[in-house]
Design a protein around this motif. Structure first.
Motif, PDB file in Angstrom:
ATOM      1  N   THR A  39      -0.542  13.601 -42.999  1.00 49.54           N
ATOM      2  CA  THR A  39       0.203  13.767 -44.248  1.00 49.54           C
ATOM      3  C   THR A  39       0.293  15.231 -44.642  1.00 49.54           C
ATOM      4  O   THR A  39       1.362  15.728 -44.985  1.00 49.54           O
ATOM      5  CB  THR A  39      -0.473  12.975 -45.387  1.00 49.54           C
ATOM      6  N   TYR A  40      -0.842  15.934 -44.619  1.00 50.52           N
ATOM      7  CA  TYR A  40      -0.904  17.354 -44.995  1.00 50.52           C
ATOM      8  C   TYR A  40      -1.631  18.132 -43.908  1.00 50.52           C
ATOM      9  O   TYR A  40      -2.657  17.691 -43.404  1.00 50.52           O
ATOM     10  CB  TYR A  40      -1.644  17.542 -46.324  1.00 50.52           C
ATOM     11  N   GLU A  41      -1.118  19.307 -43.581  1.00 51.08           N
ATOM     12  CA  GLU A  41      -1.749  20.162 -42.586  1.00 51.08           C
ATOM     13  C   GLU A  41      -3.118  20.621 -43.102  1.00 51.08           C
ATOM     14  O   GLU A  41      -3.238  21.066 -44.239  1.00 51.08           O
ATOM     15  CB  GLU A  41      -0.857  21.375 -42.329  1.00 51.08           C
ATOM     16  N   ASN A  42      -4.150  20.519 -42.285  1.00 50.12           N
ATOM     17  CA  ASN A  42      -5.530  20.869 -42.663  1.00 50.12           C
ATOM     18  C   ASN A  42      -5.901  20.237 -44.005  1.00 50.12           C
ATOM     19  O   ASN A  42      -6.339  20.913 -44.930  1.00 50.12           O
ATOM     20  CB  ASN A  42      -5.716  22.385 -42.730  1.00 50.12           C
ATOM     21  N   ALA A  43      -5.719  18.946 -44.098  1.00 43.78           N
ATOM     22  CA  ALA A  43      -5.891  18.226 -45.362  1.00 43.78           C
ATOM     23  C   ALA A  43      -7.295  18.348 -45.952  1.00 43.78           C
ATOM     24  O   ALA A  43      -7.448  18.356 -47.171  1.00 43.78           O
ATOM     25  CB  ALA A  43      -5.547  16.752 -45.166  1.00 43.78           C
ATOM     26  N   ALA A  44      -8.301  18.476 -45.125  1.00 46.71           N
ATOM     27  CA  ALA A  44      -9.673  18.522 -45.629  1.00 46.71           C
ATOM     28  C   ALA A  44     -10.071  19.896 -46.161  1.00 46.71           C
ATOM     29  O   ALA A  44     -11.102  20.033 -46.806  1.00 46.71           O
ATOM     30  CB  ALA A  44     -10.649  18.090 -44.538  1.00 46.71           C
ATOM     31  N   SER A  45      -9.262  20.921 -45.928  1.00 47.84           N
ATOM     32  CA  SER A  45      -9.607  22.258 -46.410  1.00 47.84           C
ATOM     33  C   SER A  45      -8.768  22.613 -47.627  1.00 47.84           C
ATOM     34  O   SER A  45      -7.639  22.152 -47.781  1.00 47.84           O
ATOM     35  CB  SER A  45      -9.405  23.300 -45.301  1.00 47.84           C
ATOM     36  N   TRP A  46      -9.326  23.450 -48.494  1.00 47.26           N
ATOM     37  CA  TRP A  46      -8.652  23.858 -49.724  1.00 47.26           C
ATOM     38  C   TRP A  46      -7.540  24.853 -49.405  1.00 47.26           C
ATOM     39  O   TRP A  46      -7.742  25.831 -48.693  1.00 47.26           O
ATOM     40  CB  TRP A  46      -9.653  24.481 -50.685  1.00 47.26           C
ATOM     41  N   ASP A  47      -6.367  24.581 -49.934  1.00 43.85           N
ATOM     42  CA  ASP A  47      -5.241  25.497 -49.822  1.00 43.85           C
ATOM     43  C   ASP A  47      -4.503  25.469 -51.151  1.00 43.85           C
ATOM     44  O   ASP A  47      -3.744  24.530 -51.430  1.00 43.85           O
ATOM     45  CB  ASP A  47      -4.313  25.090 -48.677  1.00 43.85           C
ATOM     46  N   GLY A  48      -4.728  26.466 -51.959  1.00 44.30           N
ATOM     47  CA  GLY A  48      -4.114  26.523 -53.275  1.00 44.30           C
ATOM     48  C   GLY A  48      -2.600  26.657 -53.229  1.00 44.30           C
ATOM     49  O   GLY A  48      -1.927  26.422 -54.225  1.00 44.30           O
TER      50      GLY A  48
END
Length: 117
Positions: A14-23
């Motif tokens: 669904t989202y690229e690198n979903a487990a890491s924070w990306d503001g």
């Protein structure tokens, strides 16, 4: 108790690198014409059920989104925010929830007002 699954928010499909924070995750999504409509705060979709979905989606989501933006603008215009030296933010997860480290220290300083609101 009623809960709604948010597992799609942590899915790399669904989202690229979903487990890491990306503001800037949703900001960058607006550059992609295919995903532009999915990057809005008030958008409902099976991947993001924050405001529900379909005919049962929250009708007050537009008002709530504007309220949050007003509060955020007020806080950013009046105060400077900084993470204290040496502090590393951690996320705690358990059960159905996630929370920021309650021992995290931030420094808040009143700014000289540039305009009156």
């Amino acid at each position: 108790m009623l809960t709604v699954s948010a597992h799609k928010l942590w899915d790399d499909d669904t989202y690229e690198n979903a487990a890491s924070w990306d503001g800037y995750r949703f900001y960058k999504m607006r550059d992609d014409p295919q995903r532009q409509s999915q990057a809005q705060l008030i958008t409902t979709a099976p991947e993001n059920l924050a405001f529900g979905h379909g005919k049962h989606a929250c009708p007050g989501r537009f008002f709530a989104a504007n309220e949050v933006k007003i509060v955020l603008i007020f806080l950013l215009l009046r105060y400077g925010w900084k993470q204290s030296e040496g502090m590393v933010p951690r996320i705690f997860s358990g059960g159905f929830g996630m929370a920021l480290d309650p021992t995290l220290r931030i420094e808040v300083r009143r700014r000289r007002e540039e305009m009156e609101i």
